[in-house]
Design a protein around this motif. Structure first.
Motif, PDB file in Angstrom:
ATOM      1  N   VAL A   1     -16.017   0.356   3.849  1.00 47.50           N
ATOM      2  CA  VAL A   1     -15.662   1.610   3.394  1.00 47.50           C
ATOM      3  C   VAL A   1     -14.265   1.962   3.219  1.00 47.50           C
ATOM      4  O   VAL A   1     -13.398   1.696   3.934  1.00 47.50           O
ATOM      5  CB  VAL A   1     -16.328   2.885   3.784  1.00 47.50           C
ATOM      6  N   THR A   2     -13.741   2.275   1.936  1.00 48.92           N
ATOM      7  CA  THR A   2     -12.329   2.726   1.698  1.00 48.92           C
ATOM      8  C   THR A   2     -12.397   4.058   0.936  1.00 48.92           C
ATOM      9  O   THR A   2     -13.337   4.482   0.102  1.00 48.92           O
ATOM     10  CB  THR A   2     -11.789   1.803   0.428  1.00 48.92           C
ATOM     11  N   VAL A   3     -11.671   5.052   1.835  1.00 43.64           N
ATOM     12  CA  VAL A   3     -11.741   6.602   1.316  1.00 43.64           C
ATOM     13  C   VAL A   3     -10.106   6.821   0.593  1.00 43.64           C
ATOM     14  O   VAL A   3      -9.387   6.481   1.397  1.00 43.64           O
ATOM     15  CB  VAL A   3     -12.076   7.462   2.499  1.00 43.64           C
ATOM     16  N   ARG A   4     -10.142   7.231  -0.206  1.00 39.83           N
ATOM     17  CA  ARG A   4      -8.753   7.588  -1.105  1.00 39.83           C
ATOM     18  C   ARG A   4      -8.720   8.966  -1.240  1.00 39.83           C
ATOM     19  O   ARG A   4      -9.768   9.679  -2.024  1.00 39.83           O
ATOM     20  CB  ARG A   4      -8.688   6.748  -2.362  1.00 39.83           C
TER      21      ARG A   4
ATOM     22  N   ASP B   1     -12.152   9.760  -3.221  1.00 44.51           N
ATOM     23  CA  ASP B   1     -12.706   8.575  -3.863  1.00 44.51           C
ATOM     24  C   ASP B   1     -13.392   7.551  -2.750  1.00 44.51           C
ATOM     25  O   ASP B   1     -12.630   7.535  -2.103  1.00 44.51           O
ATOM     26  CB  ASP B   1     -11.876   7.989  -5.091  1.00 44.51           C
ATOM     27  N   ILE B   2     -14.491   7.241  -3.139  1.00 44.97           N
ATOM     28  CA  ILE B   2     -14.986   6.303  -2.085  1.00 44.97           C
ATOM     29  C   ILE B   2     -15.221   4.802  -2.761  1.00 44.97           C
ATOM     30  O   ILE B   2     -15.926   4.825  -3.909  1.00 44.97           O
ATOM     31  CB  ILE B   2     -16.165   6.744  -1.349  1.00 44.97           C
TER      32      ILE B   2
ATOM     33  N   LYS C   1      -3.132   5.507   5.497  1.00 45.76           N
ATOM     34  CA  LYS C   1      -2.112   4.450   4.991  1.00 45.76           C
ATOM     35  C   LYS C   1      -1.699   5.156   3.557  1.00 45.76           C
ATOM     36  O   LYS C   1      -2.429   5.906   2.958  1.00 45.76           O
ATOM     37  CB  LYS C   1      -2.873   3.040   4.870  1.00 45.76           C
ATOM     38  N   THR C   2      -0.697   4.235   2.932  1.00 44.54           N
ATOM     39  CA  THR C   2      -0.448   4.609   1.532  1.00 44.54           C
ATOM     40  C   THR C   2      -0.236   3.315   0.707  1.00 44.54           C
ATOM     41  O   THR C   2       0.354   2.517   1.274  1.00 44.54           O
ATOM     42  CB  THR C   2       0.854   5.562   1.536  1.00 44.54           C
ATOM     43  N   ASP C   3      -0.959   3.543  -0.397  1.00 40.41           N
ATOM     44  CA  ASP C   3      -1.012   2.402  -1.489  1.00 40.41           C
ATOM     45  C   ASP C   3       0.567   2.180  -2.067  1.00 40.41           C
ATOM     46  O   ASP C   3       1.360   2.972  -2.053  1.00 40.41           O
ATOM     47  CB  ASP C   3      -1.971   2.185  -2.187  1.00 40.41           C
ATOM     48  N   LYS C   4       0.552   1.378  -3.012  1.00 34.66           N
ATOM     49  CA  LYS C   4       1.760   1.178  -3.687  1.00 34.66           C
ATOM     50  C   LYS C   4       1.854   2.296  -4.689  1.00 34.66           C
ATOM     51  O   LYS C   4       3.105   2.577  -5.368  1.00 34.66           O
ATOM     52  CB  LYS C   4       1.719  -0.265  -4.401  1.00 34.66           C
ATOM     53  N   ASP C   5       0.998   3.065  -5.042  1.00 31.78           N
ATOM     54  CA  ASP C   5       0.823   4.372  -6.105  1.00 31.78           C
ATOM     55  C   ASP C   5       1.195   5.349  -5.219  1.00 31.78           C
ATOM     56  O   ASP C   5       1.523   6.541  -5.926  1.00 31.78           O
ATOM     57  CB  ASP C   5      -0.258   4.349  -6.879  1.00 31.78           C
TER      58      ASP C   5
END
Length: 405
Positions: A293-296, A336-337, A271-275
């Motif tokens: 958990v969210t992985v970026r 980043d986690i 997925k892609t965030d607003k940034d």
């Protein structure tokens, strides 16, 4: 001889080869002439009776073996009928307890009922309480075929496991045939080309050997784990031969393809965030702990757990457990986690975060790495739980101190 005319003289000779006694009757027919008559002692009724009692014939031995087999087969069938009747009775009792219809109760309903009534935290499924039809518990037995003379058709009948030993026999002779062909290729110097062909025609990295239960169902005989280990050793020698690819079709009968799509259908796209930054979220569970958990991607290696960094866990073993999936896919310092975890203790929370992190990382790596993660156990939930306390005991396993007086 003239003075003994008309008399009969008996001479007993023992033939060690035939293990039978012969009576030689010498009689005078005419002066100067002898007449010999040989008769076997086995011809007399008394000696024949004694001979039969001491050494049974081969036909008697064969008939005894066939009779013993028929008795064992009949006992097995009767035992199976009795176990089936007991299973049906138990199934009706279980249906009455659970409030289900016994006539329409499936095996899955039985399994769920047993799990509900007899909860167990044992890790091995075979150690947990179960209730299955006797046909699934006791393996199917192959019927032996006998001829009119009582002899079994199968050459390995008297081994007790004819199908299994016939399988080992075939594998051994195929291996011997490959060795003879290898000697011929060595003489002409063409063995190196065959070794290159083996790597192309025999891809062993995509499959594995069949399991113990599969082999037992294939031969339809009761084999031990030691027998299964003997089979694996022989097949390992078989595939290590330089010309094993010539028997690739036969070898693949005993190998099963790795389930590479077991987790592939669960992989979600990034997925892609607003940034414009890619990310993926996943959940992990361990005992009563639940972690989101969210992985970026395109990160700096920052780890946040409930608003804190890795110091949220005081023990290094818990910190290493969380970092292991990142190190496994070689993405240290690239992501980043962020994690929110609740319930359970430190060990269960670390396990929940690790499972959620591994599931989220599957969207960042290739399917081959996902398969390696699955084989390493990173994508499998740990089913172990705290074992319940038993009545009459101090704890789950601990007993009260027994005193005689």
């Amino acid at each position: 001889m003239a003075g003994h005319m008309g008399r009969i003289r008996h001479v007993v000779l023992t033939n060690q080869t035939l293990l039978s006694n012969w009576r030689v009757i010498v009689s005078d027919v005419l002066p100067g002439q002898l007449h010999y008559t040989c008769t076997s002692q086995a011809d007399s009724p008394k000696s024949s009776k004694a001979f039969n009692k001491s050494t049974p014939t081969k036909a008697e031995k064969i008939s005894k073996a066939m009779k013993a087999y028929m008795e064992r087969a009949q006992a097995h069938d009767e035992m199976l009928k009795k176990e089936t009747a007991d299973y049906e009775i138990g199934k009706r009792h279980l249906a009455n307890i659970m409030g289900l219809d016994p006539d329409h109760m499936t095996d899955q309903d039985v399994k769920e009922s047993i799990r509900y009534l007899l909860p167990s935290g044992l890790y091995d499924p075979a150690s947990r309480p179960m209730m299955k039809p006797p046909q699934k518990v006791f393996p199917k037995r192959k019927d032996a075929q006998f001829g009119m003379d009582g002899r079994p058709f199968h050459a390995f009948f008297y081994t007790g496991k004819p199908q299994f030993y016939e399988l080992l026999y075939k594998i051994t002779w195929k291996l011997e045939a490959l060795k003879k062909e290898e000697d011929k290729l060595l003489q002409v110097g063409a063995l190196f080309h065959e070794i290159e062909e083996k790597a192309k025609k025999l891809p062993l990295h995509e499959n594995e050997w069949i399991s113990y239960d599969t082999l037992k169902a294939m031969v339809m005989e009761e084999i031990s784990q030691q027998d299964y280990g003997q089979f694996l050793k022989l097949m390992t020698r078989f595939i290590e031969h330089p010309l094993a690819h010539k028997e690739a079709k036969y070898i693949m009968k005993f190998r099963q393809r790795l389930n590479r799509q077991s987790f592939g259908d669960k992989i979600k796209p990034l997925k892609t965030d607003k940034d414009g930054r890619s990310f993926m979220t996943a959940e992990g569970h361990r005992k009563s702990a639940v972690a989101a958990v969210t992985v970026r991607g395109h990160g700096s290696g920052q780890v946040t757990i409930n608003g804190l960094d890795l110091e949220y866990f005081t023990l290094n073993m818990h910190r290493e457990q969380i970092m292991f999936p990142i190190q496994f896919v070689n993405m240290l310092g690239d992501i980043d986690i962020e994690s929110q975890v609740s319930g359970g203790g430190p060990s269960s929370q670390a396990g929940a975060i690790r499972l959620g992190l591994a599931r989220a990382l599957t969207s960042f790596v290739s399917p081959d790495i996902v398969e390696k993660m699955r084989l390493a156990g990173l994508l499998t939930r740990d089913p172990r739980r705290k074992e319940r306390k038993k009545p009459g005991q101090a704890k789950a396993r601990k007993k009260f101190t027994w005193k005689k007086r």
